[in-house]
Scaffold this motif. Structure first.
Motif, PDB file in Angstrom:
ATOM      1  N   LYS A 158       6.583   3.059  -0.114  1.00  0.00           N
ATOM      2  CA  LYS A 158       7.827   1.911  -0.142  1.00  0.00           C
ATOM      3  C   LYS A 158       8.465   1.861   1.112  1.00  0.00           C
ATOM      4  N   SER A 159       7.691   1.268   2.260  1.00  0.00           N
ATOM      5  CA  SER A 159       8.229   1.030   3.422  1.00  0.00           C
ATOM      6  C   SER A 159       7.877  -0.384   3.985  1.00  0.00           C
ATOM      7  N   SER A 160       7.607  -0.957   3.053  1.00  0.00           N
ATOM      8  CA  SER A 160       7.067  -2.563   3.554  1.00  0.00           C
ATOM      9  C   SER A 160       8.321  -3.446   3.366  1.00  0.00           C
ATOM     10  N   ASP A 161       8.255  -4.452   4.395  1.00  0.00           N
ATOM     11  CA  ASP A 161       9.195  -5.527   4.383  1.00  0.00           C
ATOM     12  C   ASP A 161       8.356  -6.879   3.784  1.00  0.00           C
ATOM     13  N   GLY A 162       7.214  -6.978   3.336  1.00  0.00           N
ATOM     14  CA  GLY A 162       6.544  -8.132   2.712  1.00  0.00           C
ATOM     15  C   GLY A 162       5.024  -7.954   2.573  1.00  0.00           C
ATOM     16  N   GLY A 163       4.497  -8.817   1.979  1.00  0.00           N
ATOM     17  CA  GLY A 163       2.972  -8.448   1.524  1.00  0.00           C
ATOM     18  C   GLY A 163       2.791  -8.150   0.299  1.00  0.00           C
ATOM     19  N   TYR A 164       1.653  -8.211  -0.061  1.00  0.00           N
ATOM     20  CA  TYR A 164       1.061  -8.301  -1.554  1.00  0.00           C
ATOM     21  C   TYR A 164      -0.292  -7.391  -1.887  1.00  0.00           C
ATOM     22  N   ILE A 165      -0.306  -6.572  -2.730  1.00  0.00           N
ATOM     23  CA  ILE A 165      -1.326  -5.691  -3.129  1.00  0.00           C
ATOM     24  C   ILE A 165      -2.117  -6.261  -4.258  1.00  0.00           C
ATOM     25  N   GLY A 166      -1.477  -6.421  -5.500  1.00  0.00           N
ATOM     26  CA  GLY A 166      -2.174  -6.748  -6.796  1.00  0.00           C
ATOM     27  C   GLY A 166      -2.218  -5.471  -7.643  1.00  0.00           C
ATOM     28  N   LEU A 167      -1.454  -4.432  -7.604  1.00  0.00           N
ATOM     29  CA  LEU A 167      -1.715  -3.321  -8.393  1.00  0.00           C
ATOM     30  C   LEU A 167      -1.595  -3.484  -9.812  1.00  0.00           C
ATOM     31  N   GLY A 168      -0.696  -4.392 -10.487  1.00  0.00           N
ATOM     32  CA  GLY A 168      -0.464  -4.896 -11.637  1.00  0.00           C
ATOM     33  C   GLY A 168      -1.852  -5.463 -12.262  1.00  0.00           C
ATOM     34  N   LYS A 169      -2.367  -6.543 -11.436  1.00  0.00           N
ATOM     35  CA  LYS A 169      -3.389  -7.162 -11.964  1.00  0.00           C
ATOM     36  C   LYS A 169      -4.773  -6.277 -12.124  1.00  0.00           C
ATOM     37  N   THR A 170      -4.713  -5.223 -11.113  1.00  0.00           N
ATOM     38  CA  THR A 170      -5.664  -4.158 -11.093  1.00  0.00           C
ATOM     39  C   THR A 170      -5.462  -3.228 -12.495  1.00  0.00           C
ATOM     40  N   LEU A 171      -4.373  -2.962 -12.660  1.00  0.00           N
ATOM     41  CA  LEU A 171      -4.112  -2.155 -14.053  1.00  0.00           C
ATOM     42  C   LEU A 171      -4.446  -2.606 -15.322  1.00  0.00           C
ATOM     43  N   ASP A 172      -3.992  -4.336 -15.222  1.00  0.00           N
ATOM     44  CA  ASP A 172      -4.742  -5.105 -16.394  1.00  0.00           C
ATOM     45  C   ASP A 172      -6.232  -5.214 -16.579  1.00  0.00           C
ATOM     46  N   ALA A 173      -6.801  -5.146 -15.377  1.00  0.00           N
ATOM     47  CA  ALA A 173      -8.443  -5.138 -15.381  1.00  0.00           C
ATOM     48  C   ALA A 173      -9.072  -3.992 -15.919  1.00  0.00           C
ATOM     49  N   VAL A 174      -8.371  -2.850 -15.500  1.00  0.00           N
ATOM     50  CA  VAL A 174      -8.714  -1.727 -15.856  1.00  0.00           C
ATOM     51  C   VAL A 174      -8.515  -1.233 -17.221  1.00  0.00           C
ATOM     52  N   ALA A 175      -7.420  -1.849 -18.044  1.00  0.00           N
ATOM     53  CA  ALA A 175      -7.020  -1.487 -19.299  1.00  0.00           C
ATOM     54  C   ALA A 175      -7.915  -2.215 -19.876  1.00  0.00           C
ATOM     55  N   HIS A 176      -8.450  -3.631 -19.748  1.00  0.00           N
ATOM     56  CA  HIS A 176      -9.281  -4.637 -20.540  1.00  0.00           C
ATOM     57  C   HIS A 176     -10.639  -3.828 -20.499  1.00  0.00           C
ATOM     58  N   LEU A 177     -11.110  -3.484 -19.405  1.00  0.00           N
ATOM     59  CA  LEU A 177     -12.505  -3.085 -19.216  1.00  0.00           C
ATOM     60  C   LEU A 177     -12.650  -1.462 -19.980  1.00  0.00           C
ATOM     61  N   ALA A 178     -11.484  -0.639 -19.758  1.00  0.00           N
ATOM     62  CA  ALA A 178     -11.753   0.588 -20.551  1.00  0.00           C
ATOM     63  C   ALA A 178     -11.810   0.458 -22.011  1.00  0.00           C
ATOM     64  N   ALA A 179     -10.916  -0.611 -22.709  1.00  0.00           N
ATOM     65  CA  ALA A 179     -10.920  -0.869 -24.099  1.00  0.00           C
ATOM     66  C   ALA A 179     -12.118  -1.472 -24.385  1.00  0.00           C
ATOM     67  N   TYR A 180     -12.966  -2.389 -23.551  1.00  0.00           N
ATOM     68  CA  TYR A 180     -14.061  -3.187 -23.899  1.00  0.00           C
ATOM     69  C   TYR A 180     -15.122  -2.101 -23.985  1.00  0.00           C
ATOM     70  N   THR A 181     -15.284  -1.423 -22.866  1.00  0.00           N
ATOM     71  CA  THR A 181     -16.421  -0.351 -22.844  1.00  0.00           C
ATOM     72  C   THR A 181     -16.496   0.703 -23.343  1.00  0.00           C
ATOM     73  N   GLN A 182     -15.387   1.602 -23.544  1.00  0.00           N
ATOM     74  CA  GLN A 182     -14.900   3.035 -23.955  1.00  0.00           C
ATOM     75  C   GLN A 182     -15.595   3.949 -23.070  1.00  0.00           C
ATOM     76  N   ASP A 183     -16.000   3.469 -21.932  1.00  0.00           N
ATOM     77  CA  ASP A 183     -16.665   4.299 -20.945  1.00  0.00           C
ATOM     78  C   ASP A 183     -15.699   5.343 -20.368  1.00  0.00           C
ATOM     79  N   LYS A 184     -16.162   6.724 -20.463  1.00  0.00           N
ATOM     80  CA  LYS A 184     -15.326   7.651 -20.091  1.00  0.00           C
ATOM     81  C   LYS A 184     -14.648   7.647 -18.831  1.00  0.00           C
ATOM     82  N   ARG A 185     -15.425   7.186 -17.880  1.00  0.00           N
ATOM     83  CA  ARG A 185     -14.926   6.951 -16.525  1.00  0.00           C
ATOM     84  C   ARG A 185     -13.991   5.920 -16.436  1.00  0.00           C
ATOM     85  N   LEU A 186     -13.848   4.900 -17.176  1.00  0.00           N
ATOM     86  CA  LEU A 186     -12.802   3.834 -17.114  1.00  0.00           C
ATOM     87  C   LEU A 186     -11.702   4.338 -17.872  1.00  0.00           C
ATOM     88  N   LEU A 187     -11.944   5.238 -19.023  1.00  0.00           N
ATOM     89  CA  LEU A 187     -10.792   5.620 -19.600  1.00  0.00           C
ATOM     90  C   LEU A 187      -9.863   6.558 -18.961  1.00  0.00           C
TER      91      LEU A 187
END
Length: 623
Positions: A88-117
């Motif tokens: 928490k030291s930034s004064d600007g910029g963007y990462i996309g953590l929420g987008k990544t969490l969204d993708a992981v949740a969808h792919l984990a639900a779709y595949t039921q792959d243990k690694r993704l879960l």
């Protein structure tokens, strides 16, 4: 009391078929209290199918798996995504953590792959550990929070990703964290309503892209009206009358991705509080794309992230975020309006612009995907385009089949399987056998749980002039009109078989505006391109000066260089400065599918720009 859904598990059988089994996935009703308070949302004519009920193979399935194996699972999440949120030291910029969490949740639900879960659980746990007591979840130092550029954007997608996680896995802590972030935003912004996130250097709706979809998703899930009021009263979403602004200038009002994201928010709001005004911006987008040269032949839009209508395809064409949101936007419209045109554009975008945005091994993603000149890969795994690519790939399974009150609609053709429930407890299994888009035949196996009457609607692509459908027990195939849904209403029996024939002719497509006098080559939904290296053309040769003999086309030729079971073709051409058509052609060129990472050109000069064999793009609806 427990509620169970059934997970459809697929496994390959020698010979290209698939076997399927149902496995129950149960959750205690007491674990999802917010669902009881969910807002009432108007149903749409077509409804997507739950991710766990679908399995996809073929090109789409391969891209999903490549994204999982060679991209998502190879990310350095600790260093690139989580560390900034811990420090928490930034004064600007963007990462996309929420987008990544969204993708992981969808792919984990779709595949039921243990690694993704396991990845989903770890990423969620470590993300939530970064949330502060006041609800803030971001990477900014205290004095930069809320008002620095992209902080609200980052938090908005964290809200959206956490709500997605809750919807898919009924994880209470995800929903609670999402509400804390949303409450933080509402509280801070309401206390200083005249302050502008990003400082006003860009259009406000661009600076806070994703805020309204996130708040509406939270309202739909919890029923808490404060999130709806934030969108309607504070952000005045019903009053937004965005203009299609061409070019990148001023406050960048013409940002295509941000514009479509807000259009989707208006469409979501219309399901909650119907208002015809909420449709206007979306209709403007469709008109711009289809009738005013806003859509390019590869199925994407925008130059340097912004609306453009020149049909130029150079270095900054087709931001991956814009491609992803165009597909998502069309998915939303298809559900609402049942118009096969939206499926036609989705198909074009997926097989060309979207898949060309990813390297053949799946590891790298492009920020832009031009069709004129060399392409380059983005050098980060973070930021908007890589994260939005992973999200849209995770959503593709739900764009193949849709449920309606009358039955089932098939939008995309891919080897796949779905099991869904219709009215009166009827369960229907559908299985597609096909090599599409490289094969012309689609065989659909329809198995209801009991003999029953319902509709099966098949999207007939606008490019296919002579599509035919053979019904169960029918010896003669029936013609199907391009650009329509072919609807079969009958009493279905176990393992009924429908055969759809989609003859694929080569098509030379007339260029428009900047491409006038030129032509591009297509077969089915696929666009073909010229790879300079494969054709051993000099580095200093201007490919725009090549003149193609359209009558010399030979193919399709089997070609695995771009993707398995792919196609190529040969065509003869005159080199720059040759005395065409009197001189003999001096070049034999191999054209490959547009996802070829070294592709540099798709439009070519032709001797007669008004030749009868040149066709208008079927997705261009002349005004």
């Amino acid at each position: 009391m427990k509620k169970c859904i059934f997970l459809l598990v697929g496994f390959l059988i020698t010979g290209g078929g698939a076997g399927w089994a149902l496995a129950p996935v149960c959750s205690a009703e007491s674990e999802q209290p917010a669902a009881k308070a969910a807002a009432r949302i108007a149903p749409m004519p077509y409804q997507p199918i739950e991710l766990r009920q679908i399995h996809v193979e073929g090109l789409i399935g391969r891209r999903i798996q490549m994204t999982i194996e060679n991209n998502l699972l190879r990310l350095n999440l600790d260093r690139d995504f989580l560390r900034p949120f811990k420090e928490k030291s930034s004064d600007g910029g963007y990462i996309g953590l929420g987008k990544t969490l969204d993708a992981v949740a969808h792919l984990a639900a779709y595949t039921q792959d243990k690694r993704l879960l396991e990845l989903r659980t770890r990423l969620l746990t470590e993300t939530l550990a970064c949330q502060e007591p006041d609800g803030y979840l971001g990477m900014m130092k205290p004095e930069s929070r809320m008002w620095s550029l992209w902080d609200v954007h980052e938090m908005s997608y964290l809200v959206y990703g956490l709500v997605s996680d809750y919807r898919l896995f009924q994880e209470k802590r995800s929903l609670e964290a999402a509400q804390k972030i949303a409450d933080y935003i509402v509280r801070r912004w309401s206390a200083e309503p005249d302050r502008i996130p990003g400082g006003g250097q860009i259009a406000l709706h661009m600076a806070v892209t994703g805020i309204e979809p996130a708040m509406l998703a939270l309202y739909e899930t919890t029923g808490q009206k404060k999130y709806l009021d934030f969108c309607t009263q504070f952000r005045r979403l019903p009053d937004w009358e965005g203009r299609i602004v061409l070019g990148r200038w001023g406050k960048i009002e013409g940002h295509a991705y941000a514009y479509m994201a807000r259009c989707m928010a208006q469409l979501r709001l219309d399901r909650i509080e119907p208002n015809p005004r909420l449709w206007q911006c979306s209709r403007d987008v469709v008109d711009f794309l289809t009738a005013r040269n806003g859509l390019v032949i590869t199925g994407t839009c925008g130059d340097h992230e912004c609306w453009h209508d020149t049909q130029e395809g150079t270095i900054n064409l087709g931001e991956t975020c814009a491609t992803a949101y165009l597909i998502r936007f069309l998915h939303e419209l298809l559900q609402r309006e049942a118009n096969p045109l939206y499926g036609d554009i989705m198909e074009r975008a997926i097989y060309n612009a979207l898949f060309a945005a990813q390297s053949p091994d799946g590891r790298r993603i492009r920020y832009y995907t031009p069709f004129d000149g060399p392409r380059r890969y983005f050098d980060l795994d973070t930021y908007c385009c890589p994260c939005n690519y992973r999200r849209i790939v995770a959503e593709l399974p739900q764009m193949i089949y849709y449920r309606s009150a009358q039955g089932v609609m098939v939008n995309l053709y891919a080897p796949s399987m779905v099991k869904l429930e219709l009215a009166d407890g009827l369960t229907v299994s559908l299985r597609q056998q096909t090599q599409y888009p490289h094969g012309e035949q689609v065989v659909l196996h329809v198995t209801p749980s009991r003999p029953a009457e319902f509709e099966l609607a098949l999207r007939i692509p606008r490019w296919c002039r002579e599509a035919r459908v053979r019904l169960p027990g029918g010896s003669l195939a029936q013609p199907a009109n391009p650009g329509t849904f072919f609807v079969i209403k009958r009493q279905w029996q176990a393992d009924d078989r429908v055969v759809l024939e989609l003859p694929m002719d080569w098509r030379w497509i007339k260029g428009r505006v900047a491409q006038a006098g030129r032509a591009a080559l297509m077969r089915g939904p696929l666009v073909f391109c010229l790879n300079r290296q494969r054709n051993k053309l000099p580095a200093d040769m201007d490919l725009r000066l090549l003149v193609v003999d359209t009558s010399s086309l030979a193919g399709p030729l089997p070609d695995d260089s771009v993707q398995p079971a792919g196609w190529a073709c040969r065509v003869r051409a005159w080199g720059p400065g040759q005395w065409y058509p009197l001189a003999q052609t001096d070049l034999e060129l191999v054209l490959t599918e547009f996802p070829d990472p070294e592709g540099e050109a798709i439009y070519f000069k032709v001797p007669n720009p008004n030749a009868p064999e040149l066709e208008d793009d079927e997705l261009y609806l002349k005004p």
